[in-house]
Design an enzyme around this catalytic site. Structure first.
Site, PDB file in Angstrom:
ATOM      1  N   SER A  36       0.791  -1.226   0.000  1.00 27.90           N
ATOM      2  CA  SER A  36       0.000   0.000   0.000  1.00 27.90           C
ATOM      3  C   SER A  36       0.825   1.280   0.000  1.00 27.90           C
ATOM      4  CB  SER A  36      -0.991  -0.006   1.168  1.00 27.90           C
ATOM      5  OG  SER A  36      -0.300   0.090   2.383  1.00 27.90           O
ATOM      6  N   LYS A  50      -6.562   3.473   8.907  1.00 31.54           N
ATOM      7  CA  LYS A  50      -5.637   4.443   8.323  1.00 31.54           C
ATOM      8  C   LYS A  50      -6.199   5.858   8.427  1.00 31.54           C
ATOM      9  CE  LYS A  50      -3.435   1.257   5.117  1.00 31.54           C
ATOM     10  NZ  LYS A  50      -3.385   0.771   3.737  1.00 31.54           N
TER      11      LYS A  50
END
Ligand code: ADP
Length: 859
Positions: A755, A798
């Site tokens: 990511s 996140k």
């Protein structure tokens, strides 16, 4: 001791149950009942000058609970040399107040607060002064008082009696007997010297009381001593009692000598052996093997093992009986049998009918929020209710630290009314830790699960296997597969921790329940409703004493913690509570330790203090327990935590929301969002270039996937170098004569995953274009070689992390749009979410002036 004592006409009366205080004697009383505490408080404690009270013997033959009025007032009493011997004659059920008592003066007072009730108690050391007659006893008011008249001899009376030939004869007799007693006692212990001085200095009619008070006689005899108002009567009574005491000592001595003389050698040995056995038993290290094995057998029989285990055990036991204790294998065989009989084969927490609503209430009471998680737990319990013997899966809680996994598990135990045991598997490398060692292995031990069962002592606890992802495997076997074996046929165990590193076959047996991190608002609510009350309670404080306002909690959340859970928040709150507790302890009033102790220096008292441990001064220290602090100081106004106190206790703020702005200062630095075992995290990516041969250097403990992402990123940037206006013309090598170094700070933490793709590209573009990335923007997303942005996991975590860091804009893969429903609206309201389909979209948003490539095409 004053020669004559002036008594007031009215005295507060403290009943003395089945005991008598004689003049000259000293007692220590612990007052705990409300009446006696009130009495001490008003008559002794609050007075400046020395207070005086009356001690009145009370015959109470009833059980304490049946006569609360009186037994209440005298609690625990102790006398100079032991108590009276007839306190348990159960003749009648009523209470008699004696009409004669002794006025007493406090030599020493100490005040204490009992934990946890907060009840105030006093320990009072009293000295008997002189006899009085009760003329009228009043029971009005909080404690008894009495109109009295003194029975003390006046000076003239005393002079008269001293010249009375009968009295002179009686005193001589008394002194001789007393002297004899002293010398007998002197042989036993060396305390006579000072007592002899007493004989010379104290008036003899007082001596009579003092001597009699120093040994054990019945309540009746004590009473008759008290009633011997006439000096001559008293002396003859005392002589009789002292003489009797002397005789009994002599007789006891004689018996001992005789017995000793008669014992033959073998008898002596036998006696010694018996004593030794008794001592050993007392110490718990009986090594008498035969008895021991018999005891073991009894224990095995009462353990209630199932048939097949019993067969094994008894076979082993027979083998053990034939062995010598020194023989190898003896101790491990014994330890094995001990363990078998210690296990809770039959003992179980009582199975209650499971009420789902009650369980739901319990979970709601203990935990704020976590709606979905609680729902899953209730569903799980519902299935168990319908089919109790179902081999339901093991629950596995996954989430960052401090989000309530452990405490949820313990709430489940409470809801089921079962015991709870937590077994940490962190760092377990040896499968024997789980399975247990082979029995024959020297120093063998049971596995941790069995050990846990033994500790909780019931066979149906809720078991939490903590840190299951932190087991490792090496030459000593694979704990995970041992666990698999242990868990497979079992049920109703709870599992905890991260999903990733748990081997798939093991994960397969578990029902994973994810616990994401909390938003600051959730943390605030958790703190106000759960953490603060708990922390206060743990420190023995209450909100009456310490208050932590909402704004201060918010401050702690923002400036001192940056975590997904609430563990360090709880720790910080605890630090505040500790500091408050210390502050209290410091300003604690100093308890006056003694009032009027000068009497203590008389030889008489010194002597007593040495002789009798019961008279020793005892001061109950205040604030031994924190709980006492709040109880004692409840009256003071609460301490309200303010910013100054926060800074003083927790230090300067650790986080100020400007960190990203401070770190993203040069081109080449970009803020990414990653998912770690601690929840979502902000991850900086730093790229730098230097003279070299076109190589790519990567540092920061990177895994293979992230290294490949870096390669892909570099390739993509190189391929579009001209489009991005990074080089003047197509075909020019971006890396000509230089190396690239990419570093992921927090170098000690291993990192992996795809990511970081978009973040890497943005950092490189920033580096080559010499333009800074927006410091208020963070991003996450995987990128393909062709520049497509692919969705990634852990979006909620996140975004929460970005929010914690004070980031304002987050760039996400377009395909992650669906994940935004999980993010609390209060967080989303503070963030600008930018969706990207292609890498160019990311770059467009990452720079203040948009994407360089787009700019180029606009021209
Ligand atoms: P974990 O096992 O997930 O690491 P813990 O269960 O030890 O975390 O939780 C840490 C502390 O935070 C505990 O005191 C727990 O009671 C408290 N806590 C966590 N989440 C909540 C919540 N939602 N409501 C109330 N208290 C919570």
């Amino acid at each position: 001791m004053a020669d004559t004592v002036e008594l007031p006409s009215r005295l507060a009366i403290l009943p003395f149950k089945n005991k008598v205080l004689l003049p000259g004697a000293i007692i220590r009383i612990r007052c705990t009942s409300p009446t006696s505490v009130k009495l001490v408080e008003q008559e002794l404690w609050q007075r400046e000058e020395k207070g005086m009270i009356g001690i009145l013997p009370v015959r109470d033959t009833a059980a304490a609970s049946e006569t609360p009025t009186v037994s209440d007032s005298v609690d625990q009493t102790s006398k100079v040399h032991g108590g009276s011997s007839d306190s348990n004659t159960k003749v009648q059920n009523d209470v008699h107040w004696h009409n004669r008592g002794v006025a007493a003066r406090a030599l020493h007072l100490s005040r204490g607060v009992e934990k946890p009730s907060g009840r105030v108690t006093y320990i009072v050391v009293l000295e008997g002064l002189c006899r009085f007659n009760v003329q009228e006893l009043s029971t009005r008011g909080t404690y008894h008082t009495a109109k009295i008249s003194s029975l003390e001899m006046t000076k003239t009376e005393m002079e008269q009696v001293e010249h009375d030939p009968d009295f002179i004869m009686l005193s001589r007799q008394f002194k001789a007997t007393a002297m004899e007693l002293i010398s007998v006692l002197e042989q036993k212990q060396s305390t006579g010297g000072r007592t002899k001085v007493l004989l010379e200095t104290v008036p003899v009619h007082k001596l009579a009381d003092i001597f009699v008070a120093s040994f054990e006689i019945s309540f009746e005899e004590q009473l008759s001593m008290l009633d011997s108002v006439d000096a001559k009567v008293r002396l003859s009574k005392a002589t009789e009692l002292v003489d009797r005491h002397l005789q009994s000592i002599r007789v006891a001595e004689k018996i001992t000598q005789k017995v000793e003389g008669q014992l033959s050698k073998s008898q002596k040995e036998f006696l010694l052996r018996q004593q030794m056995k008794a001592i050993k038993e007392e110490l718990g290290d009986n090594d008498d093997e035969e008895d021991d094995l018999a005891a073991l057998e009894r224990k095995m029989q009462s353990a209630g093992m199932p048939q097949n285990t019993w067969k094994l055990a008894i076979r082993e036991f027979r083998r053990l009986k034939k062995m010598q204790p020194q023989q190898p294998g003896y101790s491990s065989s014994r330890a094995y049998l001990e363990l078998l009989s210690d296990l809770p084969w039959q003992k179980a927490s009582k199975e209650h009918e499971l009420y789902l609503r009650a369980a739901q209430e319990r979970l709601d009471n203990d935990h704020y929020g976590l709606v979905k998680v609680k729902q899953r737990i209730i569903e799980y319990l519902a299935v168990r209710k319908l089919k109790p013997d179902a081999r339901g899966p093991v629950l596995c809680f996954v989430g960052p630290p401090g989000v309530g996994k452990t405490s949820l598990a313990s709430s489940i135990a409470a809801a089921l009314d079962r015991k709870f045991v937590r077994i940490s598997l962190g760092g377990v490398k040896d499968e024997a830790d789980i399975r247990g060692h082979r029995r024959t292995y020297i120093g063998s031990m049971p596995g941790r699960l069995i050990d846990g069962l033994k500790k909780v002592a019931v066979c149906n606890p809720v078991m939490l296997l903590d840190e299951i992802d932190k087991t490792g495997s090496d030459v000593r076997g694979d704990p995970a597969s041992a666990l698999l074996e242990v868990l497979d046929p079992e049920q109703n165990k709870t599992f905890n921790d991260q999903a990733q590193p748990i081997p798939p076959p093991l994960l397969d047996r578990m029902e994973v329940i994810e616990l994401p991190g909390y938003t600051p608002e959730e943390k605030l609510k958790i703190a106000m409703r759960h953490l603060i009350p708990r922390v206060l309670d743990q420190h023995g404080l209450s909100s009456e004493f310490l208050q932590i306002p909402k704004a201060m909690v918010q401050l702690v959340i923002q400036r001192y913690t940056r975590e997904a859970g609430v563990r360090s928040l709880e720790r910080n709150l605890a630090a505040l509570a500790r500091a408050a507790a210390v502050r209290v302890a410091e300003q604690e009033q100093v308890v006056p330790l003694s009032k009027g102790v000068e009497g203590l220096s008389t030889p008489l008292l010194e002597n007593r203090l040495v002789d009798s441990a019961e008279v020793e001064m005892e001061v109950i220290p205040m604030g031994v327990n924190n709980r006492d602090i709040s109880n004692t100081f409840r009256i003071t106004s609460p301490l309200v935590v303010d910013e100054t106190m926060v800074e003083k206790v927790l230090g300067p703020p650790k986080f100020d929301g400007r960190e990203t702005a401070e770190r993203v200062v040069t081109p080449g630095i970009c803020v990414g969002l990653v998912w770690t075992t601690f929840g979502g995290e902000v991850q900086f990516v730093e790229a730098s270039t230097m003279v070299g041969k076109g190589e790519l250097h990567l540092t920061g403990q990177l895994g293979d996937v992230i290294k490949e992402s870096a390669q892909i990123a570099l390739t993509w940037v190189r391929a579009r170098a001209a489009d991005l206006k990074l080089t003047s013309a197509e075909g020019i090598n971006l890396l000509e004569g230089r190396d690239i170094h990419i570093h992921f700070p927090a170098g000690a933490i291993p990192k992996d995953g795809p990511s970081a793709g978009v973040t890497l590209v943005t950092a490189l573009v920033s580096l080559f274009s010499k333009r800074k990335v927006r410091s208020d923007t963070a991003m996450t997303g995987e990128m393909t070689l062709r520049g497509l942005v692919l969705p990634v996991g852990g979006i909620k975590d996140k975004i929460l992390a970005a929010h914690r860091y004070g980031i304002k804009r987050v760039i996400l893969p377009e395909k992650n749009l669906k994940d935004l429903v999980e993010v609390p609206p209060s967080v989303l309201a503070n963030l600008e979410i930018l969706l990207a389909k292609r890498m160019e979209d990311v770059l467009e948003q990452a720079f203040d002036s948009g994407c360089p490539w787009r700019q180029n095409s606009k021209l």
